[in-house]
Design an enzyme around this catalytic site. Structure first.
Site, mmCIF file in Angstrom:
data_model
loop_
_atom_site.group_PDB
_atom_site.id
_atom_site.type_symbol
_atom_site.label_atom_id
_atom_site.label_comp_id
_atom_site.label_asym_id
_atom_site.label_seq_id
_atom_site.Cartn_x
_atom_site.Cartn_y
_atom_site.Cartn_z
ATOM 1 N N GLU A 1 -6.790 -7.896 -0.578
ATOM 2 C CA GLU A 1 -7.295 -7.660 0.840
ATOM 3 C C GLU A 1 -8.822 -7.212 0.669
ATOM 4 O OE1 GLU A 1 -5.419 -5.310 3.727
ATOM 5 O OE2 GLU A 1 -3.312 -5.960 3.136
ATOM 6 N N GLU B 1 0.746 -1.395 0.023
ATOM 7 C CA GLU B 1 0.081 0.002 -0.030
ATOM 8 C C GLU B 1 0.914 1.329 -0.244
ATOM 9 O OE1 GLU B 1 -3.173 0.008 2.962
ATOM 10 O OE2 GLU B 1 -4.020 -1.741 2.067
#
Ligand SMILES: *[C@@H]1O[C@H](CO)[C@@H](O)[C@H](O)[C@H]1NC(C)=O
Ligand SMILES: *[C@@H]1O[C@H](CO)[C@@H](O)[C@H](O)[C@H]1NC(C)=O
Ligand SMILES: *[C@@H]1O[C@H](CO)[C@@H](O)[C@H](O)[C@H]1NC(C)=O
Ligand SMILES: *[C@@H]1O[C@H](CO)[C@@H](O)[C@H](O)[C@H]1NC(C)=O
Ligand SMILES: CC(=O)N[C@H]1CO[C@H](CO)[C@@H](O)[C@@H]1O
Length: 816
Positions: A262, A191
Site C-alpha cells: 500500500e 496490518e
C-alpha cells in the site's frame, strides 16, 4: 580512492556473489508454473518480474465500469491489479452467499486476466479498507464468546471457513498462477501489528495460526501479511504507507523480496475533511526511491478508489473514495498523476535487467545527494538513480564525469547510467481539469417535479423495544440501517417550568456516536455529531416544554460501522445519557427513564425508494426545509456516455437512491474548516439508469431544498500541456475515451502562469503560437508539439522567458 569507497567495493563484490547465486536459483525455476521468491524478487512462472500494481476494489465500481478501468490501468503501465475480498457483501447472513453484480469477484479477476495482468488477492478477512466493519459481517459479532482477530476458537472457525471458501472458488476457476491463472499473491490478515499488543499472547498465537492456516490452503502462490515483522515463514511481510523507500522497507527476512502493498496515492477522506492532494511528483519520488532500494513490487493504494455505495463506508468516511487516485471516482484519468507515474513505469521497465540481475551500490554525491547504481559487471547492463533528498534546494551533481541538474526532492533515472529518461520532479505528462455540466434533459420537470413524504416522529407509546434507559445502538440496528429512534415521555407540573417565557429549559444529550437529531414534542430542536477521531459528543439545545406529558424523541445513528483498532466487536454507539436542565426543580435526569426504541425509518421498512415500494405511501407536493423528509422525482438519463453525478449542495444529510439502488450517504451540512462540504457531487453509475423515467428518491434528515438538486455530467475534456523546453523538447496532448481535440482554448510560449483550467500569458508571449498549435492538433485524438522558441516565432531573448509552452485544448466525443 578514499577508504569509504574501498569498503563499498568490497561490499559490492560480496553482493555480486550473493546475487549471482540468486540468479542461478531463478533459472532453475524456468518453465515452472506458479510463483516462488527469493530475497531479490518474486519469480512468476520461472521469470523474475518488476511489478507495478494498483488497487481497484470491485464493489466500489460496477461490472460495466471494470473493463475500462482495468484497461486504463494497463495503459498506465501496471501489470497487476490488487483487490481485497469483502466478506460482508458476500455473506450478509450466515451461509447466504452472494457473488452477483458488483460482488462478482470471479468475473473481476477474469477480466484482469483477459487483459493480461496479474492479480493479487487480499482475503483478509479483516481488511479495514475504510469499509463497513472492516469487512466483517455483523452476524459474526453475535456468535457466542467470539473475539475477533485473536486466538479464539469461534473466530478462527469462521475465518478459516471463509478463507477456504474463497480459495476453493478461485481454484475451481483455475485463477491461481499455479493453475495458469492471474493470481500471483494472496494476503491473509491485514496490518495486524497495529493491534497485536492489545491481544497479548493470544495475538502472537493467532498470527502464527493465520499464517499456517493460509499456507495449508495450498494455493501454489505465496502469502503476504502486510507490516507483519513476525510473519511466520514462508509468509512474506510487506510494507504499507506513504514512504516505504525512506527508512523501512518491510522486509522481515533476507530471503524474502521487498514488496510494497500500500503506497497511498492520496489519503481517504472523512466528512468534515478539507480536500487533500498527494502530488504526482511526491508519489513518483517515493516509488523511484523504493525501486532504487531493492523494491520489486509497488502497489498504488488506490489506483481507482471509486464509490462507497449504500452503507458500505466505515465511520465518517465520505461516499467517494480516493478520488485523488490516478483514476478519479468516475474512472477518468486524473492528470498529470496518471501520466507521470506511467512515464515512471516506462523508465523503471528500461532498468529491469539491471534492477533484477545487477549489483546495487550506493555512492554519495554530497550532502543529501547520492547515486544508487545497479550494475552487472562484464556487461553494459547498468542503471542509476540520482537522488536529491533536499526538500528545497535544486543542485547539479557530477556522476561518472557528467553533470546533471537535480531539482530538490527528486530522483533522475538513467537506465543506461548515462541518459536521464525521467526526473520525478519534472512532469511532462499532460494535465487535466474536471468540470461538471448541468444536464438539461435530466433536470426537465416533465409535469411531475419533486413529491414528498414525511416520516412521523415516533413517541414512546408507538415504540416496541423497551428498556430502563437508552440502549446501545448497533446491538439493535444489527447493521440493517443507520438509524435507531430513542423515545421517552415525562410529566411536568406548571411549577417545574420557568416563569419567564424567554427562558427555556435545555435538553442535554450525551452520545457515544456518531450523530443525532433531536425532537421535543414533535418539533425538531437540532442535531449533533462526533468526528472520525472522537465519535462521542454532547448536545444541548433549548426546547419548549409544557405542563403535562412531554415527549423527547432522538434519532440516533451511525455513519458507517468502525473498521480499525482492536476489539471491533465491542464498540458502542448511540444515545447514552439524557437530561433536562433549567427546570425550577433543577435538572431532570432521564437516563433511567423508560425508553422505547424503533429500528430504522418507516420509509426504509416499506422500501419506498423502490418503484414498487414507492406506492405504499401517500406523496404530496414538496416543501423545502422540512426535517425527516423523503423526496422523489423521475428523471431522464443525460445523453451521451460521460459519467453522471448529482449535485447535492442544497441539501443537509441523508441518502439517495436511483431506481432502488443506493448511491450512498450524502452529508453536505458537515463543513470542513474551510467552510465547504467535503463532498457535494455524488456518482450515479450509468448502469443504474435507463434512458428515461428513472426514479430518484432522497431521504433528507434535517431539511434542504430539493429544487437545488441537479443531475450533471462529468468531464475531463480540458487537457493541458505545460512543458519547459530545456527539460523536454516535445509536448504531447491526447484525448481519452476516444475523443478528439475540438479547439485550442489557450496557447502561450514564453513564461505562462497558472494551472490547467486557469492558464494565463506572462510577460513573454508569442501571438503566432495559437495558429501553430491549432494546425497541429485540432481534429486529432493526439498531437505532438515542439517546445522551442523557433517553432512559435517567439523572442528567445525576452527577459524572464522560461521557454515554457502552455496549451489548453478541449476534447469532444467524435460524432457518429
Ligand atoms: C446479491 O447482490 C445483488 C447486488 O450486487 C443484489 O441485487 C441481489 O439482490 C443480491 N441477491 C441476494 C440473493 O441477496
Ligand atoms: C463461552 O466461554 C465461557 C468461558 O470461557 C465457557 O465457559 C463457555 O462454555 C463458552 N460458551 C460457548 C458456547 O462456547
Ligand atoms: C539491497 O540489497 C543488497 C543486497 O542484498 C543489500 O546489501 C542492501 O543493503 C539492500 N539495500 C537496501 C536499502 O535494503
Ligand atoms: C449487545 O448485545 C450482546 C448480546 O447480544 C450483549 O452481550 C452486550 O452486552 C450488548 N452490548 C451492549 C453495550 O449493550
Ligand atoms: C506509515 C506511513 O507512511 N503513513 C503515511 C501514509 O500516507 C499518509 C498520507 O497519504 C501519511 O499521512 C502517513 O503518514
Amino acid at each position: 580512492m578514499s577508504c569509504s569507497t574501498c569498503r563499498l567495493c568490497a561490499q559490492s563484490l560480496l553482493l555480486l556473489v550473493l546475487l549471482s547465486a540468486a540468479a542461478v536459483s531463478a533459472h532453475t525455476h524456468d518453465k515452472v508454473k506458479g510463483v516462488s521468491y527469493d530475497g531479490r524478487s518474486l519469480i512468476i512462472n520461472g521469470r523474475r518480474e518488476l511489478l507495478f500494481s494498483g488497487s481497484i476494489h470491485y464493489p466500489r465500481s460496477t461490472p460495466e465500469m471494470w473493463p475500462d478501468i482495468i484497461a486504463k490501468a494497463k495503459r498506465g503501465g501496471l501489470n497487476a491489479i490488487q483487490t481485497y475480498v469483502f466478506w460482508n457483501v458476500h455473506e450478509p447472513q450466515p451461509g447466504q452467499l452472494n457473488f452477483s453484480g458488483r460482488r462478482d469477484l470471479v468475473k473481476f479477476i477474469k477480466l484482469v486476466h483477459q487483459q493480461g495482468l496479474y492479480a493479487t488477492l487480499r482475503i483478509g478477512p479483516f481488511i479495514e479498507a475504510e469499509w463497513n466493519f472492516g469487512g466483517f459481517p455483523f452476524w459474526l459479532k453475535e456468535i457466542k464468546n467470539i473475539t475477533f482477530r485473536s486466538d479464539n476458537e469461534p473466530f478462527k472457525h469462521h475465518m478459516k471457513k471463509f478463507a477456504e471458501m474463497i480459495v476453493k472458488m478461485m481454484k475451481d476457476e483455475k485463477l491461481f498462477a499455479s493453475q495458469g491463472g492471474p493470481i500471483i499473491l494472496s494476503q491473509i490478515e491485514n496490518e495486524y501489528n497495529n493491534v497485536a499488543l492489545a491481544y497479548e499472547e493470544e495475538g502472537k498465537n493467532y498470527v502464527q495460526w493465520a499464517g499456517k492456516m493460509a499456507v495449508g490452503l495450498e494455493t501454489g502462490v505465496p502469502w503476504v501479511m502486510c507490516k507483519q515483522t513476525d510473519a511466520p515463514d514462508p509468509v512474506i511481510s510487506s510494507c504499507n504507507g506513504r514512504n516505504c523507500g525512506d527508512t523501512f522497507t518491510g522486509q522481515n527476512k533476507p530471503n524474502k523480496p521487498i514488496l510494497w502493498t500500500e503506497n497511498w496515492t492520496a489519503q481517504y477522506r472523512v466528512f468534515g475533511d478539507p480536500p487533500s492532494q498527494r502530488s504526482a511528483e511526491d508519489l513518483a519520488y517515493a516509488v523511484a526511491l523504493f525501486f532504487s532500494k531493492n523494491g520489486t513490487l509497488v502497489n498504488y493504494y488506490m489506483y481507482h478508489g471509486g464509490t462507497n455505495f449504500g452503507r458500505t463506508s466505515s465511520s465518517f468516511v465520505t461516499t467517494r473514495y480516493y478520488d485523488e487516485a490516478p483514476l478519479d471516482e468516475y474512472g477518468l484519468l486524473k492528470e498529470p498523476k496518471w501520466g507521470h507515474i506511467k512515464d515512471l513505469h516506462s523508465a523503471l521497465k528500461l532498468c529491469r535487467k539491471a534492477l533484477l540481475w545487477g549489483t546495487p551500490t550506493v555512492q554519495s554525491l554530497g550532502q543529501d545527494l547520492e547515486a544508487r547504481v545497479y550494475e552487472k559487471p562484464g556487461s553494459d547492463v547498468c542503471a542509476a538513480f540520482l537522488v536529491n533528498k533536499n526538500p528545497r534546494v535544486d543542485t547539479t551533481v557530477v556522476f561518472r564525469g557528467v553533470a546533471y541538474v537535480l531539482p530538490h526532492h527528486s530522483i533522475s533515472i538513467l537506465p543506461n547510467c548515462k541518459t536521464v529518461v525521467i526526473n520525478t520532479q519534472r512532469v511532462n505528462a499532460q494535465h487535466s481539469a474536471r468540470t461538471y455540466h448541468v444536464s438539461k434533459e435530466a433536470n426537465k420537470k416533465h409535469g411531475h417535479g419533486w413529491k414528498m413524504y414525511q416520516e412521523a416522529v415516533p413517541t414512546f407509546s408507538r415504540t416496541s423495544i423497551r428498556a430502563n434507559g437508552p440502549m446501545e445502538l448497533m446491538n439493535l440496528t444489527k447493521d440493517t440501517t443507520d438509524y435507531l429512534w430513542y423515545s421517552t415521555s415525562f410529566n411536568l407540573e406548571k411549577d417545574d417550568l420557568p416563569r419567564r417565557q424567554d427562558i427555556r429549559p435545555v435538553v442535554q444529550i450525551s452520545s457515544l456516536g456518531h450523530a443525532l437529531h433531536a425532537f421535543v414534542n414533535d418539533v425538531y430542536i437540532g442535531s449533533g455529531h462526533g468526528t472520525k477521531i472522537d465519535k462521542s459528543f454532547s448536545f444541548a439545545k433549548p426546547a419548549t416544554l409544557k405542563p403535562g406529558t412531554n415527549h423527547i424523541s432522538i434519532l440516533g445513528m451511525t455513519v458507517g460501522l468502525p473498521d480499525s483498532g482492536a476489539f471491533l466487536e465491542k464498540r458502542v454507539a448511540g444515545v447514552h445519557r439524557v437530561a433536562v436542565q433549567g427546570l425550577n426543580t433543577g435538572t431532570l435526569d432521564l437516563s433511567a427513564n423508560k425508553w422505547g426504541h424503533q429500528v430504522g425509518m418507516v420509509g426504509e421498512k416499506l422500501r419506498i425508494y423502490t418503484q414498487h415500494g414507492s406506492h405504499r405511501v401517500q406523496w404530496s407536493a414538496a416543501k423545502k426545509g422540512t426535517p425527516l423528509t423523503w423526496y422523489k422525482r423521475y428523471f431522464d438519463a443525460p445523453h451521451g456516455e460521460d459519467p453522471v453525478a448529482i449535485d447535492m449542495s442544497s441539501m443537509g444529510k441523508g441518502m439517495v437512491w436511483v431506481n432502488g439502488q443506493s448511491i450512498g450517504r450524502y452529508w453536505v451540512s458537515y463543513l470542513s474548516p474551510f467552510g465547504l462540504p467535503s463532498q457535494s457531487m455524488y456518482h450515479i453509475p450509468r448502469s443504474f439508469m435507463k434512458p428515461s423515467g428513472n426514479l430518484m428518491v432522497v431521504l433528507e434528515e434535517t431539511g434542504g431544498n430539493p429544487e437545488g438538486i441537479a443531475v450533471v455530467t462529468v468531464r475531463r475534456d480540458n487537457i493541458c500541456a505545460i512543458v519547459t523546453g530545456d527539460v523536454k523538447p516535445k509536448a504531447r496532448l491526447r484525448c481519452a475515451d476516444s475523443k478528439i481535440i475540438r479547439s485550442i482554448a489557450f496557447v502561450s510560449f514564453g513564461n505562462p502562469t497558472g494551472s490547467c483550467g486557469q492558464l494565463a500569458a506572462g510577460s513573454c508571449h508569442s501571438p503566432a503560437a495559437m495558429a501553430v498549435v491549432e494546425k497541429a492538433c485540432v481534429g486529432k485524438t493526439s498531437c505532438e508539439l515542439p517546445v522551442s522558441p523557433e517553432a512559435y516565432a517567439a523572442d528567445a531573448s525576452c527577459a524572464g522567458t522560461t521557454n515554457t509552452l502552455a496549451v489548453q485544448a478541449k476534447c469532444v466525443r467524435k460524432k457518429g
